[in-house]
Design a protein around this motif. Structure first.
Motif, PDB file in Angstrom:
ATOM      1  N   LEU A 150     -16.095 -59.811 -28.061  1.00  0.00           N
ATOM      2  CA  LEU A 150     -14.537 -60.114 -27.219  1.00  0.00           C
ATOM      3  C   LEU A 150     -13.785 -60.071 -28.579  1.00  0.00           C
ATOM      4  CD1 LEU A 150     -15.747 -63.244 -25.043  1.00  0.00           C
ATOM      5  CD2 LEU A 150     -15.607 -60.736 -24.230  1.00  0.00           C
ATOM      6  N   TYR A 197     -13.181 -66.491 -20.538  1.00  0.00           N
ATOM      7  CA  TYR A 197     -15.124 -64.957 -21.169  1.00  0.00           C
ATOM      8  C   TYR A 197     -15.709 -65.744 -22.095  1.00  0.00           C
ATOM      9  CZ  TYR A 197     -10.506 -62.135 -19.942  1.00  0.00           C
ATOM     10  OH  TYR A 197      -9.724 -61.169 -19.289  1.00  0.00           O
ATOM     11  N   ILE A 215      -9.889 -58.790 -25.349  1.00  0.00           N
ATOM     12  CA  ILE A 215      -9.270 -59.733 -23.963  1.00  0.00           C
ATOM     13  C   ILE A 215      -7.943 -59.602 -24.286  1.00  0.00           C
ATOM     14  CG2 ILE A 215     -11.007 -60.234 -23.386  1.00  0.00           C
ATOM     15  CD1 ILE A 215     -11.248 -62.771 -25.092  1.00  0.00           C
ATOM     16  N   HIS A 283      -9.102 -53.227 -20.319  1.00  0.00           N
ATOM     17  CA  HIS A 283      -8.861 -54.575 -19.774  1.00  0.00           C
ATOM     18  C   HIS A 283     -10.251 -54.018 -18.688  1.00  0.00           C
ATOM     19  CE1 HIS A 283      -8.134 -58.387 -18.262  1.00  0.00           C
ATOM     20  NE2 HIS A 283      -8.540 -58.053 -17.482  1.00  0.00           N
ATOM     21  N   ILE A 285     -13.248 -55.319 -18.959  1.00  0.00           N
ATOM     22  CA  ILE A 285     -13.929 -56.668 -19.091  1.00  0.00           C
ATOM     23  C   ILE A 285     -14.168 -56.817 -18.084  1.00  0.00           C
ATOM     24  CG2 ILE A 285     -11.787 -58.543 -20.168  1.00  0.00           C
ATOM     25  CD1 ILE A 285     -15.430 -58.979 -20.638  1.00  0.00           C
TER      26      ILE A 285
END
Length: 518
Positions: A150, A197, A215, A283, A285
Motif C-alpha cells: 500500500l 485498508y 492509496i 485507484h 484498490i
C-alpha cells in the motif's frame, strides 16, 4: 486469521493492533523489547514475541503458524537507513517464505509523479526515503509470498512525522519563506483510512494478487494549500507563504529542524521526498476494498480529527483509552516525544506533614474567598487583564466555600474533573492564546496513620501534594505567551504548592483552611 504485526510500537502499528483485534483476528506482535508493550491496553489480548528483523535467528518463532504478516518496520532517522531497511526486508521475506505465510502486507511510500516522473518512477531517484521504500517493496514482492504493498504519501494524523512537520511549521510561522517545492502536488490520506485498508487487506485479496496499490484521500493539494487549509481548520490567521527557488532540500531540512522539534535525521529525508509530486496514479484498490459509503476522509476532516486534542490535562490517560479504539489521529504513548503538538507543563511536588484528607480539604476549598495561596496581587492583575479583553475574570467566585462539583465555575476556571480525596482538575476559561489546565492531586504516603485515641496526627501520617499546570499553545502568540509568563511560575505556582502544603499542615482536621498570601 492469525496476524503478525512487526513495528507494533510504531506510529501505524500501535494503532493497527487494536483494530485487528476488533475485526476478530488473532494478533502476535514482534518487538525487540517486550517492556515497550507492557502497559498498552491490549497487551493481554495479543501474543508478544521478542525478536528483531535484523537478526534472522530470532524470527522463526514469530513467523510460525502465521497467516498474514504486516511489515511496518522502517529505520528512518539513521544515516544508513537504506542499507538497514534492505537487509531487514530480506530477512523478513526469507522468514515468511520458510514459515509458509499466506500474505505479506507492507505500508510503503508513493511513487513520485509529475516533474521528471518517468525517471523518478524507476526507483525514487533523488530521494533516499522514497528509494528505500520502493526497494523494500520490491524485495517483499519478490519473496515468493503473495504481497500487497500500500503506497501512501502524507498521512494525516497526530504522530505522523509528515503531519507533525506541517503542524509545527504552520502554527509557528505566520509568514514563511519556503522552498519552491511547496507548489508540488500531494495526495494526503487520513490515518483512519490507512488503517481501514490495512485491516481489510488481511483477507480481501485472492492468493494470486502480488502487487502494489496507490492509496490516497479525495484531495490533491499543493503543500502551500496544505499549510493554509491547516491554518483555517486550526483557527489560525491565513499564512503568508513566499516560495524561494534557491532553498535546496538540505537547507530546507535545516530550516525545518530549527522551526520544528522533528529530529533533523528524520526531517532531512522527508523534505527530500517533498521535492517530488506524490499523487496516486490509480485507484485499483477499490476492486478489492471498496470505498466506505461516506467516501474517504477529506483533508480538512482528517486535520480536525488530528487536532481533537484531549479535553483534559491528563494527556497520558486519554492516549491510553479512547485514542486506542476511537481516535487513531490522536497521539499514542508510543508516538515520538515530538508528536502531538507542543504541550508546556509546570510540575510541582511537595511532601506534607498532614493526612491526605486534610490536604484534600485545602485543595477542594481553593479559590473564591480562600484565594489561590500565592501572590494575591498577581492573581488579581490577571483577573483584571482578563476582564479588559472580555474574559470572565475572577468575579465569579465559587458556589460553595467547601465543596465543588464537576462543571461548575471557580473564579476564571471550570471544574473539569474531581475525584474526591484524590484529584481536582480545572480548565481555564480566561482569555488565552491556547488552552490551559491546572491539576492538583493528593497522594497518601505509605504507612500513614492517625492516632484515633489521642485525636492528633502521628509522626508517620503524611501525604504528598502534586500540582501540574498544562498549556497547549495556539499559534505563535501561544508560544510567546508561555515564554512571557514562565519567569513568574516559580513565584506563582511554586508559592502555591508550598502554601497549600503549609495550610494542610497548620489546619489539620480541626478547622477550615485559612487563606495564605505568600
Amino acid at each position: 486469521m492469525r496476524c503478525l504485526v512487526t513495528g507494533a510500537t510504531g506510529y501505524v502499528g500501535g494503532r493497527l493492533v487494536p483494530r485487528l483485534l476488533g475485526a476478530g483476528h488473532d494478533v502476535r506482535c514482534l518487538t525487540r523489547d517486550a517492556r515497550r508493550l507492557r502497559d498498552v491496553p491490549w497487551a493481554g489480548q495479543v501474543e508478544i514475541v521478542t525478536g528483531d528483523v535484523s537478526d534472522p535467528a530470532t524470527l522463526p518463532p514469530a513467523f510460525a503458524g502465521v497467516d498474514v504478516v504486516y511489515y511496518l518496520v522502517h529505520s528512518l532517522g539513521r544515516g544508513d537507513f537504506e542499507d538497514v531497511d534492505r537487509a531487514n526486508a530480506a530477512n523478513a521475506a526469507a522468514a515468511a517464505r520458510a514459515a509458509g505465510v499466506g500474505r505479506i502486507v507492507y505500508l510503503g511510500g508513493p511513487v513520485p509523479t509529475g516533474r521528471g516522473g518517468s525517471a523518478l518512477r524507476r526507483r525514487g531517484a533523488g530521494s533516499a526515503h522514497l528509494r528505500s521504500r520502493t526497494e523494500v517493496a520490491d524485495i517483499l514482492l519478490a519473496s515468493g509470498v503473495p504481497t500487497v504493498v500500500l503506497r501512501a504519501a502524507v498521512i494525516i494524523g497526530s504522530g505522523s512525522a509528515s503531519f507533525e512537520m506541517l503542524r509545527y511549521l504552520t502554527e509557528r510561522l505566520p509568514v514563511m519563506v519556503t522552498p519552491s517545492w511547496v507548489r508540488n502536488r500531494i495526495q494526503p490520506i487520513a490515518i483512519r483510512d490507512v488503517l481501514r485498508y490495512l485491516v481489510e487487506a488481511a483477507d480481501a485479496f485472492p492468493p494470486e494478487v502480488n502487487r502494489a496499490f496507490d492509496i490516497g484521500g479525495p484531495d490533491v493539494l499543493t503543500y502551500t494549500a496544505l499549510m493554509r487549509r491547516y491554518a483555517a481548520v486550526a483557527g489560525l490567521r491565513r499564512r503568508l507563504i513566499v516560495p524561494v527557488r534557491p532553498l535546496t532540500p538540505k537547507l530546507s531540512a535545516l530550516w525545518v529542524g530549527l522551526v520544528t522539534p522533528v529530529p533533523n535525521a528524520i526531517a532531512r529525508p522527508l523534505v527530500a521526498s517533498l521535492i517530488h509530486e506524490a499523487v496516486a496514479a490509480e485507484h485499483d484498490i477499490a476492486r478489492y476494498i471498496p470505498d466506505p459509503p461516506p467516501g474517504l476522509t477529506g483533508f480538512d476532516d482528517a486535520v480536525r480529527l488530528a487536532l481533537r486534542r484531549v479535553r483534559d490535562a491528563e494527556v497520558e490517560t486519554r492516549w491510553s483509552t479512547a485514542a486506542w479504539a476511537d481516535t487513531p489521529s490522536e497521539p499514542l504513548p508510543t508516538d515520538p516525544t515530538w508528536s502531538g503538538g507542543t504541550a508546556y507543563t509546570d510540575t510541582r511536588e511537595r511532601p506534607v506533614r498532614a493526612p491526605a484528607d486534610d490536604l484534600w480539604r485545602v485543595i477542594e476549598s481553593i479559590g473564591g474567598e480562600h484565594g489561590w495561596y500565592s501572590f494575591p496581587l498577581a492573581w488579581s492583575v490577571r483577573g483584571w487583564l482578563d476582564r479588559l479583553v472580555g474574559g470572565v475574570g475572577l468575579r465569579r467566585g465559587r458556589r460553595d466555600p467547601q465543596r465543588l462539583q464537576v462543571g461548575e465555575a471557580l473564579d476564571f476556571w471550570r471544574v473539569e474533573e474531581i475525584l474526591p480525596g484524590s484529584l481536582l482538575r480545572l480548565r481555564a476559561e480566561m482569555r488565552l492564546p491556547g488552552r490551559a489546565w491546572l491539576e492538583m492531586r493528593v497522594c497518601p504516603e505509605r504507612g500513614a496513620r492517625r492516632d484515633s485515641d489521642r485525636g492528633d496526627v502521628g509522626e508517620a501520617e503524611r501525604s504528598r501534594y502534586r500540582q501540574r499546570a498544562v498549556f497547549l499553545p495556539k499559534g505563535l502568540a501561544g508560544h510567546a505567551y508561555w515564554a512571557c509568563v514562565w519567569p513568574f511560575h516559580a513565584l506563582v505556582f511554586g508559592g502555591m504548592a508550598r502554601n497549600i502544603a503549609r495550610a494542610a499542615e497548620r489546619t489539620g482536621s480541626r478547622s477550615s483552611p485559612a487563606p495564605v498570601s505568600r
